[in-house]
Structures are given as structure tokens and as C-alpha cells.
Design a protein around this motif. Structure first.
Motif, PDB file in Angstrom:
ATOM      1  N   ASP A 177       0.807  -1.213   0.000  1.00  0.00           N
ATOM      2  CA  ASP A 177       0.000   0.000   0.000  1.00  0.00           C
ATOM      3  C   ASP A 177       0.844   1.269   0.000  1.00  0.00           C
ATOM      4  O   ASP A 177       0.577   2.191  -0.766  1.00  0.00           O
ATOM      5  N   THR A 178       1.850   1.345   0.860  1.00  0.00           N
ATOM      6  CA  THR A 178       2.647   2.566   0.972  1.00  0.00           C
ATOM      7  C   THR A 178       3.680   2.642  -0.140  1.00  0.00           C
ATOM      8  O   THR A 178       3.803   3.648  -0.839  1.00  0.00           O
ATOM      9  N   PHE A 179       4.441   1.585  -0.320  1.00  0.00           N
ATOM     10  CA  PHE A 179       5.387   1.450  -1.433  1.00  0.00           C
ATOM     11  C   PHE A 179       4.856   0.319  -2.310  1.00  0.00           C
ATOM     12  O   PHE A 179       4.842  -0.846  -1.895  1.00  0.00           O
ATOM     13  N   ALA A 180       4.431   0.660  -3.514  1.00  0.00           N
ATOM     14  CA  ALA A 180       3.686  -0.299  -4.342  1.00  0.00           C
ATOM     15  C   ALA A 180       4.516  -1.505  -4.747  1.00  0.00           C
ATOM     16  O   ALA A 180       3.994  -2.619  -4.815  1.00  0.00           O
ATOM     17  N   ASN A 181       5.803  -1.306  -5.033  1.00  0.00           N
ATOM     18  CA  ASN A 181       6.635  -2.385  -5.575  1.00  0.00           C
ATOM     19  C   ASN A 181       7.415  -3.052  -4.448  1.00  0.00           C
ATOM     20  O   ASN A 181       8.325  -2.468  -3.880  1.00  0.00           O
ATOM     21  N   GLN A 182       7.027  -4.285  -4.138  1.00  0.00           N
ATOM     22  CA  GLN A 182       7.599  -4.973  -2.984  1.00  0.00           C
ATOM     23  C   GLN A 182       8.509  -6.147  -3.352  1.00  0.00           C
ATOM     24  O   GLN A 182       9.399  -6.494  -2.583  1.00  0.00           O
ATOM     25  N   ALA A 183       8.279  -6.763  -4.485  1.00  0.00           N
ATOM     26  CA  ALA A 183       9.128  -7.892  -4.904  1.00  0.00           C
ATOM     27  C   ALA A 183       9.046  -8.013  -6.414  1.00  0.00           C
ATOM     28  O   ALA A 183       7.973  -7.846  -6.999  1.00  0.00           O
ATOM     29  N   PHE A 184      10.180  -8.309  -7.034  1.00  0.00           N
ATOM     30  CA  PHE A 184      10.175  -8.481  -8.484  1.00  0.00           C
ATOM     31  C   PHE A 184      11.226  -9.493  -8.912  1.00  0.00           C
ATOM     32  O   PHE A 184      12.145  -9.829  -8.152  1.00  0.00           O
ATOM     33  N   ARG A 185      11.026  -9.970 -10.102  1.00  0.00           N
ATOM     34  CA  ARG A 185      11.965 -10.905 -10.719  1.00  0.00           C
ATOM     35  C   ARG A 185      12.442 -10.284 -12.025  1.00  0.00           C
ATOM     36  O   ARG A 185      11.666  -9.647 -12.755  1.00  0.00           O
ATOM     37  N   TRP A 186      13.734 -10.508 -12.319  1.00  0.00           N
ATOM     38  CA  TRP A 186      14.313 -10.042 -13.575  1.00  0.00           C
ATOM     39  C   TRP A 186      14.992 -11.237 -14.234  1.00  0.00           C
ATOM     40  O   TRP A 186      15.893 -11.843 -13.661  1.00  0.00           O
ATOM     41  N   GLY A 187      14.552 -11.579 -15.424  1.00  0.00           N
ATOM     42  CA  GLY A 187      15.127 -12.740 -16.082  1.00  0.00           C
ATOM     43  C   GLY A 187      14.746 -14.012 -15.348  1.00  0.00           C
ATOM     44  O   GLY A 187      13.686 -14.127 -14.743  1.00  0.00           O
ATOM     45  N   GLU A 188      15.645 -14.988 -15.381  1.00  0.00           N
ATOM     46  CA  GLU A 188      15.353 -16.287 -14.787  1.00  0.00           C
ATOM     47  C   GLU A 188      15.748 -16.398 -13.328  1.00  0.00           C
ATOM     48  O   GLU A 188      15.211 -17.237 -12.609  1.00  0.00           O
ATOM     49  N   ALA A 189      16.688 -15.559 -12.849  1.00  0.00           N
ATOM     50  CA  ALA A 189      17.261 -15.871 -11.534  1.00  0.00           C
ATOM     51  C   ALA A 189      17.574 -14.659 -10.668  1.00  0.00           C
ATOM     52  O   ALA A 189      18.197 -14.824  -9.625  1.00  0.00           O
ATOM     53  N   ALA A 190      17.168 -13.460 -11.064  1.00  0.00           N
ATOM     54  CA  ALA A 190      17.462 -12.271 -10.253  1.00  0.00           C
ATOM     55  C   ALA A 190      16.180 -11.769  -9.607  1.00  0.00           C
ATOM     56  O   ALA A 190      15.158 -11.583 -10.277  1.00  0.00           O
ATOM     57  N   TYR A 191      16.243 -11.547  -8.292  1.00  0.00           N
ATOM     58  CA  TYR A 191      15.084 -11.112  -7.528  1.00  0.00           C
ATOM     59  C   TYR A 191      15.438  -9.917  -6.653  1.00  0.00           C
ATOM     60  O   TYR A 191      16.555  -9.825  -6.130  1.00  0.00           O
ATOM     61  N   GLY A 192      14.465  -9.035  -6.466  1.00  0.00           N
ATOM     62  CA  GLY A 192      14.589  -7.941  -5.520  1.00  0.00           C
ATOM     63  C   GLY A 192      13.423  -7.971  -4.550  1.00  0.00           C
ATOM     64  O   GLY A 192      12.266  -8.094  -4.961  1.00  0.00           O
ATOM     65  N   LEU A 193      13.734  -7.883  -3.251  1.00  0.00           N
ATOM     66  CA  LEU A 193      12.724  -7.861  -2.197  1.00  0.00           C
ATOM     67  C   LEU A 193      12.881  -6.574  -1.410  1.00  0.00           C
ATOM     68  O   LEU A 193      13.967  -6.291  -0.888  1.00  0.00           O
ATOM     69  N   GLN A 194      11.808  -5.786  -1.285  1.00  0.00           N
ATOM     70  CA  GLN A 194      11.880  -4.540  -0.532  1.00  0.00           C
ATOM     71  C   GLN A 194      11.900  -4.802   0.974  1.00  0.00           C
ATOM     72  O   GLN A 194      12.325  -3.949   1.749  1.00  0.00           O
ATOM     73  N   PHE A 195      11.479  -5.971   1.392  1.00  0.00           N
ATOM     74  CA  PHE A 195      11.335  -6.299   2.806  1.00  0.00           C
ATOM     75  C   PHE A 195      12.486  -7.184   3.292  1.00  0.00           C
ATOM     76  O   PHE A 195      13.401  -7.507   2.530  1.00  0.00           O
ATOM     77  N   HIS A 196      12.417  -7.588   4.579  1.00  0.00           N
ATOM     78  CA  HIS A 196      13.548  -8.251   5.250  1.00  0.00           C
ATOM     79  C   HIS A 196      13.162  -9.621   5.806  1.00  0.00           C
ATOM     80  O   HIS A 196      12.972  -9.773   7.021  1.00  0.00           O
ATOM     81  N   PRO A 197      13.105 -10.658   4.980  1.00  0.00           N
ATOM     82  CA  PRO A 197      12.810 -11.993   5.524  1.00  0.00           C
ATOM     83  C   PRO A 197      13.964 -12.584   6.316  1.00  0.00           C
ATOM     84  O   PRO A 197      13.792 -13.594   7.005  1.00  0.00           O
ATOM     85  N   GLU A 198      15.137 -11.972   6.238  1.00  0.00           N
ATOM     86  CA  GLU A 198      16.310 -12.495   6.955  1.00  0.00           C
ATOM     87  C   GLU A 198      16.337 -12.145   8.426  1.00  0.00           C
ATOM     88  O   GLU A 198      17.128 -12.717   9.204  1.00  0.00           O
ATOM     89  N   VAL A 199      15.468 -11.211   8.854  1.00  0.00           N
ATOM     90  CA  VAL A 199      15.567 -10.656  10.201  1.00  0.00           C
ATOM     91  C   VAL A 199      15.195 -11.696  11.262  1.00  0.00           C
ATOM     92  O   VAL A 199      14.146 -12.336  11.193  1.00  0.00           O
ATOM     93  N   THR A 200      16.094 -11.848  12.231  1.00  0.00           N
ATOM     94  CA  THR A 200      15.847 -12.706  13.387  1.00  0.00           C
ATOM     95  C   THR A 200      15.282 -11.860  14.525  1.00  0.00           C
ATOM     96  O   THR A 200      15.255 -10.630  14.457  1.00  0.00           O
ATOM     97  N   HIS A 201      14.841 -12.530  15.581  1.00  0.00           N
ATOM     98  CA  HIS A 201      14.319 -11.818  16.743  1.00  0.00           C
ATOM     99  C   HIS A 201      15.382 -10.885  17.323  1.00  0.00           C
ATOM    100  O   HIS A 201      15.100  -9.724  17.648  1.00  0.00           O
ATOM    101  N   LEU A 202      16.620 -11.382  17.419  1.00  0.00           N
ATOM    102  CA  LEU A 202      17.711 -10.567  17.957  1.00  0.00           C
ATOM    103  C   LEU A 202      17.988  -9.364  17.065  1.00  0.00           C
ATOM    104  O   LEU A 202      18.208  -8.242  17.563  1.00  0.00           O
ATOM    105  N   MET A 203      17.971  -9.556  15.750  1.00  0.00           N
ATOM    106  CA  MET A 203      18.209  -8.450  14.825  1.00  0.00           C
ATOM    107  C   MET A 203      17.146  -7.377  14.975  1.00  0.00           C
ATOM    108  O   MET A 203      17.436  -6.180  14.964  1.00  0.00           O
ATOM    109  N   MET A 204      15.881  -7.788  15.133  1.00  0.00           N
ATOM    110  CA  MET A 204      14.811  -6.813  15.272  1.00  0.00           C
ATOM    111  C   MET A 204      15.008  -5.978  16.540  1.00  0.00           C
ATOM    112  O   MET A 204      14.842  -4.747  16.519  1.00  0.00           O
TER     113      MET A 204
END
Length: 250
Positions: free
Chosen positions: A168-195
Motif C-alpha cells: 500500500d505505501t510502497f507499491a513495488n515490494q518484490a520483483f523478478r528479472w530474467g530467470e534468476a534475479a530477484y529484488g525484495l523490498q522487505f527483510h525476511p532475513e531478520v531474526t528476533h535478535l536483529m529486530m
């Protein structure tokens, strides 16, 4: 274990990990890659670590986030954006997380900018998969309804980007380019300690419109992180072994 066989030894394939702060870690993505048998080759170009001229010795690359902007006029940022052309040219799996996604967008000719109303996304905010995103994940796993964000800028959508998820706020959140390149606006890597670390060290950012306070973020993690983790398992498998998408017609 994912390995390459040599006459006298077996060597684990490497994933290039690009970090942007001295104390940064690859978090949960790093752990899941190691569980899949990959060795992590960690580089910090901001502190003069070189990036490889080819991807011949790496199975893929992940560029993570940071508080800087892809628009900053720093030589190392310009070099890193240019370097992303190396895995793209070789067709090697590439994953950009937040700043890394914005750097990938810049490499592809897209603009990166702040929200026109001065909003940020910090905390757990909703995303929605597109038809392409559903086609990618619908085989074995689902997109989470909410993901963890920490960003004040977003990237444009340009021709050739296959949009996978929107927000809603930032419309583009994830995309693919070609067969194997991806961009994610968000952070699935974040652990509890990191947060907890981010909300402590970057506490001043929590007063900006669009930022959740720490208590709301903690509650969001208990509510949404299991789905994010399940999605990430499937996403990484797809990223490392891509298959053609079968997108339903409009």
C-alpha cells in the motif's frame, strides 16, 4: 550438501554475501543457505572488500540492506551497482534485499526515491502477491500476509521487471528479472535478535509516520514470522533452482 567434485577433494559451493555495515550479518538467510550445504563468502565493499570479476566460483549472490541510499554519491555504492551486472550477465542467482533490491533496480534503469508524503515502512506491513508471484509460490508454499520492513525509499517498476508482490505505501515490494534475479523490498532475513538490535540502535526512526513502535513490531513478529519463515524456505529453493512460471491468462 551442495558440492563440486574435484579429483582430491569435495568443496562446498559458495554463495557471495554482500553486507554494508561492520556488524551486519546475513541473519536467517545465511543460516538457511548453510543448512542447504552452501558456504558463505562474506564481503563488505564499503570497507574495501573486493567483489569478484566473475561468478564462476559462486553459485549465487545476496546483497543485503543498510541505512545508506542507492542514490548516495559514494564511489563504493556506484561500483556495487555496476558490479550487479556481473551475476546478471552470467545468469547466476542474484537476490537483493531492501537496499540490495534498490541497487538492482538502479542497475536495471529504475529510479529509487522517498515516498512523496514522507512515509516510511518500518515494522510488519501487508503485501499482496501478483499473479506472477502466486504462480511462483503456489506450487508448494504461500506468500505471507505481512512481512518485516525497514526502509524510507522504494524503487520504480520498469519494463522487463516481473512484479511479484505489491504493497500500500510502497507499491513495488518484490520483483523478478530474467530467470534468476530477484529484488525484495522487505527483510525476511531478520531474526528476533536483529529486530531488537535495529529498534534499539535506530530508535529515532520509530517516530516517523509509517513506523511501528517496538511493542507493535514484537507483537507482529509473534503473529506473522512463522508464515514468513515458511515462505522463505520455499522461496530460497525456487531462487536456487528456478523453473519457468506458468501464469494464468488475464
Amino acid at each position: 550438501m551442495v558440492t563440486t567434485q574435484f579429483p582430491d577433494r569435495i568443496v562446498a559451493q559458495k554463495i557471495l554475501i554482500v553486507l554494508h555495515q561492520e556488524q551486519s550479518t546475513p541473519g536467517r538467510i545465511g543460516r538457511l543457505l548453510q543448512e542447504r550445504g552452501y558456504a558463505l563468502d562474506i564481503r563488505r565493499p564499503r570497507f574495501d572488500d573486493p567483489l569478484p570479476r566473475t561468478m564462476d566460483e559462486h553459485a549465487g549472490a545476496v546483497v543485503f540492506g543498510g541505512p545508506m541510499s542507492a542514490n548516495d554519491d559514494e564511489p563504493w555504492i556506484r561500483r556495487e551497482i555496476d558490479w550487479i551486472g556481473v551475476p546478471l550477465a552470467q545468469g547466476k542467482p542474484f537476490l537483493g534485499i531492501c537496499l540490495g533490491a534498490q541497487m538492482l533496480a538502479r542497475q536495471l534503469g529504475a529510479g529509487v526515491s522517498r515516498h512523496r508524503d514522507g512515509l516510511v515502512e518500518i515494522g510488519y506491513w501487508p503485501i499482496r502477491p501478483t499473479k506472477a508471484g502466486i504462480a511462483m509460490t503456489g506450487r508448494a508454499f504461500d506468500w505471507p500476509s505481512h512481512v518485516y520492513h525497514w526502509h524510507s525509499e522504494g524503487f520504480e517498476h520498469v519494463r522487463g521487471m516481473e512484479l511479484l508482490a505489491t504493497g500500500d505505501t510502497f507499491a513495488n515490494q518484490a520483483f523478478r528479472w530474467g530467470e534468476a534475479a530477484y529484488g525484495l523490498q522487505f527483510h525476511p532475513e531478520v531474526t528476533h535478535l536483529m529486530m531488537y538490535r535495529w529498534t534499539a540502535l535506530g530508535g529515532e526512526n520509530l517516530a516517523v509516520p509509517g513506523a511501528q513502535d517496538r511493542a507493535t513490531q514484537v507483537a507482529g513478529r509473534y503473529q506473522h514470522d512463522h508464515a514468513v519463515q515458511q515462505w522463505l524456505h520455499g522461496f530460497l529453493d525456487e531462487w536456487l533452482d528456478p523453473r519457468p512460471l506458468a501464469i494464468a491468462a488475464e
